[in-house]
Each structure stands twice: as structure tokens, then as C-alpha cells.
Design a protein around this motif. Structure first.
Motif, mmCIF file in Angstrom:
data_model
loop_
_atom_site.group_PDB
_atom_site.id
_atom_site.type_symbol
_atom_site.label_atom_id
_atom_site.label_comp_id
_atom_site.label_asym_id
_atom_site.label_seq_id
_atom_site.Cartn_x
_atom_site.Cartn_y
_atom_site.Cartn_z
ATOM 1 N N VAL A 1 53.301 61.063 46.903
ATOM 2 C CA VAL A 1 52.124 61.545 47.621
ATOM 3 C C VAL A 1 51.520 62.792 46.983
ATOM 4 N N ASP A 2 52.343 63.728 46.557
ATOM 5 C CA ASP A 2 51.810 64.970 45.999
ATOM 6 C C ASP A 2 51.222 64.812 44.598
ATOM 7 N N ARG A 3 51.478 63.701 43.939
ATOM 8 C CA ARG A 3 50.859 63.437 42.634
ATOM 9 C C ARG A 3 49.526 62.715 42.767
ATOM 10 N N CYS A 4 49.297 62.076 43.904
ATOM 11 C CA CYS A 4 48.102 61.253 44.119
ATOM 12 C C CYS A 4 46.895 62.127 44.433
ATOM 13 N N LYS A 5 45.801 61.913 43.699
ATOM 14 C CA LYS A 5 44.572 62.662 43.980
ATOM 15 C C LYS A 5 43.542 61.812 44.721
ATOM 16 N N GLY A 6 43.942 60.615 45.156
ATOM 17 C CA GLY A 6 43.073 59.778 45.968
ATOM 18 C C GLY A 6 41.873 59.217 45.233
ATOM 19 N N CYS A 7 42.019 58.930 43.957
ATOM 20 C CA CYS A 7 40.887 58.431 43.162
ATOM 21 C C CYS A 7 40.475 57.022 43.567
ATOM 22 N N GLY A 8 41.410 56.224 44.120
ATOM 23 C CA GLY A 8 41.093 54.891 44.600
ATOM 24 C C GLY A 8 41.179 53.786 43.570
ATOM 25 N N LEU A 9 41.538 54.090 42.324
ATOM 26 C CA LEU A 9 41.631 53.044 41.303
ATOM 27 C C LEU A 9 42.662 51.981 41.671
ATOM 28 N N CYS A 10 43.747 52.393 42.285
ATOM 29 C CA CYS A 10 44.783 51.434 42.682
ATOM 30 C C CYS A 10 44.289 50.514 43.792
ATOM 31 N N THR A 11 43.499 51.050 44.712
ATOM 32 C CA THR A 11 43.001 50.229 45.816
ATOM 33 C C THR A 11 42.046 49.160 45.317
ATOM 34 N N ILE A 12 41.287 49.478 44.281
ATOM 35 C CA ILE A 12 40.341 48.526 43.703
ATOM 36 C C ILE A 12 41.073 47.432 42.921
ATOM 37 N N SER A 13 42.140 47.809 42.233
ATOM 38 C CA SER A 13 42.833 46.863 41.355
ATOM 39 C C SER A 13 43.842 45.975 42.073
ATOM 40 N N CYS A 14 44.155 46.270 43.320
ATOM 41 C CA CYS A 14 45.163 45.501 44.061
ATOM 42 C C CYS A 14 44.584 44.171 44.542
ATOM 43 N N PRO A 15 45.093 43.037 44.039
ATOM 44 C CA PRO A 15 44.561 41.734 44.463
ATOM 45 C C PRO A 15 44.882 41.406 45.923
ATOM 46 N N ALA A 16 45.957 41.961 46.452
ATOM 47 C CA ALA A 16 46.329 41.701 47.848
ATOM 48 C C ALA A 16 45.652 42.676 48.813
ATOM 49 N N LYS A 17 44.992 43.698 48.276
ATOM 50 C CA LYS A 17 44.290 44.701 49.089
ATOM 51 C C LYS A 17 45.200 45.345 50.133
#
Length: 89
Positions: free
Chosen positions: A13-29
Motif C-alpha cells: 500500500v505505501d508503494r502505490c501512488k494510485g496511478c490506475g495502470l493496474c486497474t486498466i490492465s486487469c482483464p477481470a477488473k
């Protein structure tokens, strides 16, 4: 033999800056940016909304520029995943 791969996503959690790239790339959403949580650096981190639906594809890991995500993949075989015991070889 029937085979199913699932995954478990771990987020630092403390490394995440909330850029959202992972949310876009996740096929299962299954990943979402938290609206209520703020990490030590003032960012809204990502969280796993539906962990049981992870396919283990690791797209989130590949896309994360901050190395905040790790994916553990698990391979399942047998009757629990669409194969009768009689079909095993």
C-alpha cells in the motif's frame, strides 16, 4: 487433464501512488482505487475488490511502475475444476 490457474494479488500500500495502470490492465477488473484509504505518502492506493476472481495473468504486476504489486499464481487440477475423477490419467 483439466487445469485452471488462479492468482493472489499482494499490494504494498505505501508503494502505490494510485496511478490506475493496474486497474486498466486487469482483464477481470478486480482492482479498484480506494476512495477512503490514504497511504503514508497521501495517495489513494489500489485494493483487490474481488480476490477470488483473479486469473493470475500478472498484467497488474507488469504495468505497475512502482513495483507495488506481486502476484502469486496457483495451478489447480482435478475434479474441483471441471474434470471428473474418471477422466484423470
Amino acid at each position: 487433464m483439466a487445469r485452471n490457474i488462479t492468482g493472489t494479488v499482494f499490494i504494498e500500500v505505501d508503494r502505490c501512488k494510485g496511478c490506475g495502470l493496474c486497474t486498466i490492465s486487469c482483464p477481470a477488473k478486480i482492482l479498484r482505487i480506494s476512495e477512503s484509504t490514504i497511504n503514508a505518502y497521501g495517495y489513494h492506493p489500489v485494493f483487490v475488490e474481488r480476490p477470488d476472481e483473479c486469473t493470475g495473468c500478472s498484467n497488474c504486476f507488469v504495468m505497475c511502475p512502482d513495483l507495488a504489486i506481486t502476484v502469486e499464481r496457483t495451478s489447480h487440477q482435478g475434479a474441483d475444476y471441471g474434470q471428473d475423477i474418471d477422466e484423470r490419467q
